[in-house]
Design a protein around this motif. Structure first.
Motif, PDB file in Angstrom:
ATOM      1  N   LEU A 194      -4.997 -26.343  -3.205  1.00  0.00           N
ATOM      2  CA  LEU A 194      -4.552 -24.985  -2.868  1.00  0.00           C
ATOM      3  C   LEU A 194      -4.090 -24.980  -1.413  1.00  0.00           C
ATOM      4  CD1 LEU A 194      -4.237 -22.106  -3.887  1.00  0.00           C
ATOM      5  CD2 LEU A 194      -6.505 -21.606  -2.970  1.00  0.00           C
ATOM      6  N   PHE A 195      -2.816 -24.587  -1.207  1.00  0.00           N
ATOM      7  CA  PHE A 195      -2.256 -24.612   0.141  1.00  0.00           C
ATOM      8  C   PHE A 195      -2.561 -23.318   0.891  1.00  0.00           C
ATOM      9  CE2 PHE A 195       1.418 -23.697   2.965  1.00  0.00           C
ATOM     10  CZ  PHE A 195       1.243 -24.750   3.853  1.00  0.00           C
ATOM     11  N   ALA A 196      -2.414 -22.196   0.183  1.00  0.00           N
ATOM     12  CA  ALA A 196      -2.604 -20.925   0.886  1.00  0.00           C
ATOM     13  C   ALA A 196      -3.007 -19.817  -0.070  1.00  0.00           C
ATOM     14  CB  ALA A 196      -1.323 -20.536   1.613  1.00  0.00           C
ATOM     15  N   LEU A 197      -3.612 -18.792   0.530  1.00  0.00           N
ATOM     16  CA  LEU A 197      -3.931 -17.579  -0.225  1.00  0.00           C
ATOM     17  C   LEU A 197      -3.259 -16.415   0.487  1.00  0.00           C
ATOM     18  CD1 LEU A 197      -5.611 -15.696  -2.138  1.00  0.00           C
ATOM     19  CD2 LEU A 197      -7.391 -15.767  -0.379  1.00  0.00           C
ATOM     20  N   ILE A 198      -2.474 -15.652  -0.306  1.00  0.00           N
ATOM     21  CA  ILE A 198      -1.881 -14.441   0.262  1.00  0.00           C
ATOM     22  C   ILE A 198      -2.634 -13.268  -0.346  1.00  0.00           C
ATOM     23  CG2 ILE A 198       0.200 -13.041   0.419  1.00  0.00           C
ATOM     24  CD1 ILE A 198       1.612 -15.902  -0.109  1.00  0.00           C
ATOM     25  N   LEU A 199      -3.405 -12.600   0.490  1.00  0.00           N
ATOM     26  CA  LEU A 199      -4.257 -11.522  -0.007  1.00  0.00           C
ATOM     27  C   LEU A 199      -3.736 -10.202   0.551  1.00  0.00           C
ATOM     28  CD1 LEU A 199      -6.770 -10.613  -1.534  1.00  0.00           C
ATOM     29  CD2 LEU A 199      -8.101 -11.088   0.532  1.00  0.00           C
ATOM     30  N   ILE A 200      -3.326  -9.325  -0.397  1.00  0.00           N
ATOM     31  CA  ILE A 200      -2.806  -8.009   0.017  1.00  0.00           C
ATOM     32  C   ILE A 200      -3.835  -6.960  -0.373  1.00  0.00           C
ATOM     33  CG2 ILE A 200      -0.858  -6.417  -0.158  1.00  0.00           C
ATOM     34  CD1 ILE A 200       0.825  -8.837  -1.085  1.00  0.00           C
ATOM     35  N   PRO A 201      -4.654  -6.515   0.578  1.00  0.00           N
ATOM     36  CA  PRO A 201      -5.731  -5.569   0.229  1.00  0.00           C
ATOM     37  C   PRO A 201      -5.184  -4.176  -0.119  1.00  0.00           C
ATOM     38  CG  PRO A 201      -5.784  -6.120   2.579  1.00  0.00           C
ATOM     39  CD  PRO A 201      -4.653  -6.874   1.986  1.00  0.00           C
ATOM     40  N   GLU A 202      -6.056  -3.379  -0.718  1.00  0.00           N
ATOM     41  CA  GLU A 202      -5.729  -2.002  -1.109  1.00  0.00           C
ATOM     42  C   GLU A 202      -5.143  -1.234   0.080  1.00  0.00           C
ATOM     43  OE1 GLU A 202      -6.479  -0.629  -4.347  1.00  0.00           O
ATOM     44  OE2 GLU A 202      -5.104   0.884  -3.545  1.00  0.00           O
ATOM     45  N   THR A 203      -5.756  -1.448   1.241  1.00  0.00           N
ATOM     46  CA  THR A 203      -5.414  -0.639   2.427  1.00  0.00           C
ATOM     47  C   THR A 203      -4.328  -1.299   3.281  1.00  0.00           C
ATOM     48  OG1 THR A 203      -7.119  -1.804   3.638  1.00  0.00           O
ATOM     49  CG2 THR A 203      -7.752   0.270   2.591  1.00  0.00           C
ATOM     50  N   VAL A 204      -3.502  -2.146   2.642  1.00  0.00           N
ATOM     51  CA  VAL A 204      -2.549  -2.946   3.407  1.00  0.00           C
ATOM     52  C   VAL A 204      -1.609  -2.096   4.262  1.00  0.00           C
ATOM     53  CG1 VAL A 204      -0.855  -3.053   1.538  1.00  0.00           C
ATOM     54  CG2 VAL A 204      -0.929  -4.870   3.264  1.00  0.00           C
ATOM     55  N   ASP A 205      -1.261  -0.932   3.761  1.00  0.00           N
ATOM     56  CA  ASP A 205      -0.256  -0.132   4.474  1.00  0.00           C
ATOM     57  C   ASP A 205      -0.743   0.360   5.835  1.00  0.00           C
ATOM     58  OD1 ASP A 205       1.499  -0.646   2.550  1.00  0.00           O
ATOM     59  OD2 ASP A 205       1.507   1.350   1.622  1.00  0.00           O
ATOM     60  N   ASP A 206      -2.087   0.256   6.057  1.00  0.00           N
ATOM     61  CA  ASP A 206      -2.603   0.611   7.389  1.00  0.00           C
ATOM     62  C   ASP A 206      -2.064  -0.348   8.451  1.00  0.00           C
ATOM     63  OD1 ASP A 206      -3.958   2.441   6.003  1.00  0.00           O
ATOM     64  OD2 ASP A 206      -5.941   1.468   6.180  1.00  0.00           O
ATOM     65  N   GLY A 207      -1.587  -1.484   7.969  1.00  0.00           N
ATOM     66  CA  GLY A 207      -1.101  -2.505   8.916  1.00  0.00           C
ATOM     67  C   GLY A 207       0.356  -2.335   9.290  1.00  0.00           C
ATOM     68  N   ILE A 208       1.011  -1.329   8.722  1.00  0.00           N
ATOM     69  CA  ILE A 208       2.425  -1.128   9.062  1.00  0.00           C
ATOM     70  C   ILE A 208       2.529  -0.615  10.495  1.00  0.00           C
ATOM     71  CG2 ILE A 208       4.506   0.207   8.536  1.00  0.00           C
ATOM     72  CD1 ILE A 208       3.658   0.233   5.609  1.00  0.00           C
ATOM     73  N   ILE A 209       3.418  -1.228  11.257  1.00  0.00           N
ATOM     74  CA  ILE A 209       3.611  -0.799  12.646  1.00  0.00           C
ATOM     75  C   ILE A 209       4.978  -0.164  12.772  1.00  0.00           C
ATOM     76  CG2 ILE A 209       3.715  -1.568  15.049  1.00  0.00           C
ATOM     77  CD1 ILE A 209       2.024  -3.999  14.098  1.00  0.00           C
ATOM     78  N   ARG A 210       5.000   1.029  13.360  1.00  0.00           N
ATOM     79  CA  ARG A 210       6.270   1.716  13.555  1.00  0.00           C
ATOM     80  C   ARG A 210       6.572   1.787  15.048  1.00  0.00           C
ATOM     81  NH1 ARG A 210       4.238   4.071   9.068  1.00  0.00           N
ATOM     82  NH2 ARG A 210       5.648   4.090   7.281  1.00  0.00           N
ATOM     83  N   PRO A 211       7.853   2.035  15.368  1.00  0.00           N
ATOM     84  CA  PRO A 211       8.171   2.153  16.795  1.00  0.00           C
ATOM     85  C   PRO A 211       7.244   3.148  17.471  1.00  0.00           C
ATOM     86  CG  PRO A 211      10.163   2.267  15.469  1.00  0.00           C
ATOM     87  CD  PRO A 211       9.028   2.267  14.514  1.00  0.00           C
ATOM     88  N   GLY A 212       6.720   2.777  18.624  1.00  0.00           N
ATOM     89  CA  GLY A 212       5.822   3.675  19.347  1.00  0.00           C
ATOM     90  C   GLY A 212       4.368   3.375  19.084  1.00  0.00           C
ATOM     91  N   ASP A 213       4.061   2.672  17.935  1.00  0.00           N
ATOM     92  CA  ASP A 213       2.660   2.320  17.649  1.00  0.00           C
ATOM     93  C   ASP A 213       2.215   1.213  18.585  1.00  0.00           C
ATOM     94  OD1 ASP A 213       2.723   4.089  15.680  1.00  0.00           O
ATOM     95  OD2 ASP A 213       2.711   2.634  14.010  1.00  0.00           O
ATOM     96  N   LEU A 214       0.921   1.186  18.848  1.00  0.00           N
ATOM     97  CA  LEU A 214       0.379   0.049  19.593  1.00  0.00           C
ATOM     98  C   LEU A 214       0.270  -1.127  18.621  1.00  0.00           C
ATOM     99  CD1 LEU A 214      -2.441   1.778  21.615  1.00  0.00           C
ATOM    100  CD2 LEU A 214      -0.365   0.723  22.524  1.00  0.00           C
ATOM    101  N   PRO A 215       0.509  -2.319  19.079  1.00  0.00           N
ATOM    102  CA  PRO A 215       0.336  -3.460  18.165  1.00  0.00           C
ATOM    103  C   PRO A 215      -1.124  -3.583  17.746  1.00  0.00           C
ATOM    104  CG  PRO A 215       0.890  -4.195  20.408  1.00  0.00           C
ATOM    105  CD  PRO A 215       0.938  -2.706  20.421  1.00  0.00           C
ATOM    106  N   ALA A 216      -1.326  -4.091  16.541  1.00  0.00           N
ATOM    107  CA  ALA A 216      -2.690  -4.237  16.014  1.00  0.00           C
ATOM    108  C   ALA A 216      -3.496  -5.156  16.925  1.00  0.00           C
ATOM    109  CB  ALA A 216      -2.634  -4.808  14.601  1.00  0.00           C
ATOM    110  N   ALA A 217      -4.794  -4.813  17.071  1.00  0.00           N
ATOM    111  CA  ALA A 217      -5.657  -5.638  17.917  1.00  0.00           C
ATOM    112  C   ALA A 217      -5.794  -7.027  17.302  1.00  0.00           C
ATOM    113  CB  ALA A 217      -7.032  -4.994  18.042  1.00  0.00           C
ATOM    114  N   ALA A 218      -5.924  -8.024  18.154  1.00  0.00           N
ATOM    115  CA  ALA A 218      -6.074  -9.392  17.667  1.00  0.00           C
ATOM    116  C   ALA A 218      -7.317  -9.478  16.799  1.00  0.00           C
ATOM    117  CB  ALA A 218      -6.167 -10.357  18.838  1.00  0.00           C
ATOM    118  N   GLY A 219      -7.203 -10.211  15.689  1.00  0.00           N
ATOM    119  CA  GLY A 219      -8.365 -10.415  14.825  1.00  0.00           C
ATOM    120  C   GLY A 219      -8.588  -9.269  13.852  1.00  0.00           C
TER     121      GLY A 219
END
Lengths: 526, 318
Positions: A194-219
């Motif tokens: 197995l090379f990789a796992l792509i896991l798209i959680p239920e709440t994935v859309d919380d990770g969308i960044i729009r202009p003006g948003d602060l970038p997501a914290a590391a980790g």
């Protein structure tokens, strides 16, 4: 003259008989061959990577599989264009424009630039089958049929016992042995890593960044989770990210009431840019691929000059020191004048240097003739452009003048030293002089008539390198004439001076002279 | 008068304040074997280098083989420098060939000459060996052969015997005599007096750059008085009245160790024309009881010690 020829011939044979000489001669073609085979072997050896995609949100599964398919098509496209270049009926570099307006090259450019629409265009127009049909009339006859590359990434089913609705943490926990390589995944075609796992959680859309948003914290675990041990092969995460981005942008357009088809059309609209050469004759202003090569050719020449000169003058130095420490020099000086000895050495070792360069060029040709393929065709044509260019006389002139200047310098240094260790210590500053123009090489090609470059060209030790470097850019006449005159004067001066130092230095024993003593030696009438 | 191949006329070479050669004049006749003798640092090598124009004299004239410049006649000169060295990776025969070719021989005759000489002087089996594989002595022999393979009219050898074993020293002496018989002129420097004594027609003795003596070996020996050594307990002061006796001295150095108690050792210097038998007869006539009577012709060694010994000793402690 007879004596000079005799000395030169002996020096030549002596040099040619050393192991170091053959090592230098063989190493370049070997590296060339090695690089070529290694590269093609590596590109074929990259295995098919297997991954699991789990989409708990249910919104991006399709986007991921499209992204993976695109990656495959991209590979097909690149291979196909290569196949096309290799097998088309005639390759005329003069005629193929540098900006690559032909459809295939444009397509590759677009794909490389990650243009969303490019692959769609390829797929829309019928993909490989259509392209093959279109290209056939332009291909040579009796060629190998095109072999479609395997998909680089293949999705596999998660293990049956895995609960796909469990929390991301538990899914990761369950799949960790597979991801760490302790266990293999069972597929229809057998068990695979197995090379990789792509896991798209239920709440994935919380990770969308729009202009003006602060970038997501590391980790932070927001957004798509990409789990893999190998983080250097970024093709899969890049493709997935691009695919999902395309998907969310599409939704965004819809929400804001923008017609997506309009956006696509807009994205595929482009302006052509034609590089034109003001110095070329009317009607020939278009910059061809060959012209581009020609502009970069000086770099090749400068590099060739550096490698060959460094090898030669170092040999000259160690040879002189050896002759001196062996005391052979005294026997020689009873038979020949110091000037004859010096000229013989310069000639013989220069000849050995030319042999090296000649052998390299020959091995390039042999290599090209023996391994006829798209890449080697290209090298062959580059070589043809270079050898047919008006840079050759420049190269010959600067090679010989550079050799005369530097060897005069090194010969003088060698004649003052008793051991190679001493000589090497005195040599370091000399090497630095050669490094300066070499380090400026790429910069000089881009801005050949820059003020600083022009000024530095007047320093005789830099002149051969810098003027060679600038040769393709029509440097001002005053620079060409002036630096050449200065160079020739310094060569005469250098050879005269080093002849003098040589005569005084070769019979010297003990420590190398101090600067003051050296000055006294030079100004003395002896 | 015989034709001369090399003339030095008041040659001086200075390095700053130091006079390496101080006003040396000499003339070397054609076909002779000529020795440069002198202690270490006397200026032998500098003189040779100046003759060959490897270094230029500060003043004075040199005429070599009828020319002002050694470089003009260099093909007619053969030279072996003091410090020996050859191309390590070349074979013995090709080194000889190369140097002969530098001196003007064509390729094939240089090769033939190389092999002929290697055979004649006992190195035939090593002809194809690389110089680096030869012993130091063999390498030196090869270098001597390389220096003379072109049959030069004038051969200059700087310390040719150093580093050779007795057998090869004899071989080299033979080579030098062969060349002299062939009409070639040989100049060599040495500080081993026996070689000079056996070989040289003429010698030049220098010390501190200055000429101390120039002439035949016999003339050199004549410069110091001949000596008679007597051991006796009697009073011999009357000997000084004999004609031709220069001095009578107690040999204090030897007596402390050799003479017992009441006997003494006496050193009597006599002029060249005097027969030492006269001294012996005088002793018999005057009832001087001798326990020892020794007479020896002075050797070049004695001449050397007499003329430059003091300076050489001084030099070695400088």
């Amino acid at each position: 003259m007879r004596v000079i020829a005799l000395i030169a011939w002996r020096e030549y044979l002596d040099n040619v008989r050393t192991k170091a000489f053959w090592l230098t001669i063989l190493i370049i073609p070997l590296i060339l061959l090695g690089m070529y085979f290694l590269q093609s072997a590596l590109s074929r050896a990259t295995p098919v990577r297997h991954f699991i995609a789990i989409d708990q949100s249910g919104r991006y599964e399709e986007a991921v599989s499209i992204a993976v398919e695109r990656e495959h098509q991209r590979l097909i496209l690149t291979d196909f264009v290569e196949y096309l270049i290799e097998n088309r009926r005639e390759t005329n570099l003069e005629a193929s424009p540098a900006n690559a307006t032909n459809a295939a090259n444009q397509l590759i450019d677009d794909v490389d630039a990650n243009e969303v629409a490019a692959l769609d265009e390829w797929l829309d127009s019928g993909g490989l089958n259509f392209a093959l049909a279109m290209a056939t009339p332009y291909l040579k006859e009796n060629i190998q049929p095109f072999e479609q590359p395997d998909p680089p990434f293949v999705a596999v089913e998660p293990p049956a016992e895995l609960d796909l609705d469990a929390s991301p943490e538990r899914i990761i926990e369950a799949l960790r042995p597979y991801l760490s390589g302790e266990q293999t995944i069972q597929t229809e075609s057998g068990s695979v890593d197995l090379f990789a796992l792509i896991l798209i959680p239920e709440t994935v859309d919380d990770g969308i960044i729009r202009p003006g948003d602060l970038p997501a914290a590391a980790g932070s675990a927001a957004g798509v989770q990409y789990w893999a041990r190998n983080l250097t092969d970024v093709r899969l995460p890049d493709a997935v990210q691009a695919g999902i981005n395309a998907e969310i942008r599409e939704k965004e357009y819809q929400q804001r009431g923008v017609d997506t088809q309009t956006v696509r059309d807009v994205q595929r609209t482009r302006m052509t840019l034609n590089p034109l050469d003001p110095t070329a004759a009317a009607g020939e202003e278009a910059v061809s691929l060959a012209d581009t090569f020609r502009q970069f050719a000086p770099i090749a020449f400068v590099y060739l000059m550096f490698v060959s000169l460094t090898q030669n003058v170092q040999y000259l130095l160690s040879n002189t020191v050896e002759e001196k420490s062996n005391r052979i020099i005294e026997v020689l000086l009873a038979s020949v004048t110091s000037n004859e000895l010096m000229m013989g050495k310069l000639l013989g070792i220069g000849l050995a240097g030319l042999t090296t360069i000649g052998t390299w060029l020959l091995s390039f040709f042999v290599f090209i003739v023996m391994y006829d393929s798209a890449q080697t065709d290209l090298i062959g044509e580059v070589l043809e452009v270079i050898l047919g260019s008006d840079l050759i006389p420049w190269f010959v002139f600067y090679y010989f003048s550079g050799y005369a200047l530097y060897s005069g310098l090194f010969l003088a240094v060698g004649s003052l030293c008793n051991t190679l260790k001493e000589a090497q210590a005195m040599m370091t500053p000399m090497i630095v002089f050669q490094i300066v123009p070499l380090a400026m090489m790429a910069f000089v090609v881009m801005d050949p008539n820059n003020g600083l470059v022009r000024a530095l060209s007047w320093f005789p030790l830099f002149t051969p390198y810098l003027m060679m470097n600038r040769a393709a850019a029509n440097p001002p006449v005053v620079d060409v004439v002036g630096t050449t005159a200065l160079l020739l004067v310094s060569i005469v001066l250098m050879l005269w001076l080093s002849g003098k130092i040589f005569r005084l230095g070769v019979l010297r024993t003990g420590q190398p002279p101090r600067v003051r003593e050296l000055w006294r030696l030079l100004t003395a009438t002896a | 008068m015989t034709e001369s191949v090399l003339d030095l006329d008041r040659v001086v070479k200075t390095y700053g304040d130091f006079k390496a050669i101080d006003n040396i004049s000499l003339s070397i006749p054609k076909g002779s074997i000529y020795g440069f003798l002198g202690p270490n640092g006397a200026g032998k090598t500098t003189t040779i280098r100046t003759i060959l124009e490897i270094i230029k004299p500060s003043s004075g004239n040199i005429t070599i083989l009828g020319s002002d410049s050694a470089l003009d006649v260099r093909d007619r000169i053969g030279y072996l420098p003091e410090e020996k060295g050859l191309y390590k990776t070349m074979t013995a025969w090709s080194v000889i060939q190369y140097f002969a070719m530098l001196k003007g021989l064509d390729r094939s005759s240089a090769k033939n000459r190389a092999w002929a000489m290697l055979e004649k002087y006992g190195l035939k089996d090593f002809g194809n060996a690389r110089i680096e594989s030869l012993s130091k002595g063999m390498g030196q022999k090869v270098q001597v052969l390389a220096a003379v393979a072109h049959e030069p009219e004038l051969v200059i050898l700087d310390e040719p015997f150093s580093g050779l074993d007795p057998v090869n020293q004899t071989v080299l002496e033979e080579l030098i005599r062969d060349m002299a018989r062939n009409g070639q002129t040989i100049v060599f420097s040495t500080h081993v007096m026996q070689h000079a004594e056996r070989l040289c027609d003429q010698i030049l003795l220098i010390a501190r750059g200055r000429k101390v003596f120039d002439g035949t070996v016999a003339e050199a020996c004549a410069t110091i008085p001949r000596r008679v050594l007597l051991e006796t307990a009697a009073d011999i002061s009357s000997i000084i009245q004999l004609p031709g006796v220069v001095s009578v001295d107690r040999d204090t150095e030897s007596s402390s160790e050799r003479a017992d108690g009441d006997t003494g050792l006496w050193l009597i210097e006599i002029e060249e024309k005097v027969n030492p038998q006269d001294v012996l007869r005088h002793c018999f006539d005057h009832q001087i009881a001798l326990s020892r009577f020794e007479f020896s012709e002075p050797s070049l060694h004695d001449v050397f010690m007499h003329l430059v010994g003091e300076q050489a000793r001084e030099h070695s402690f400088r």
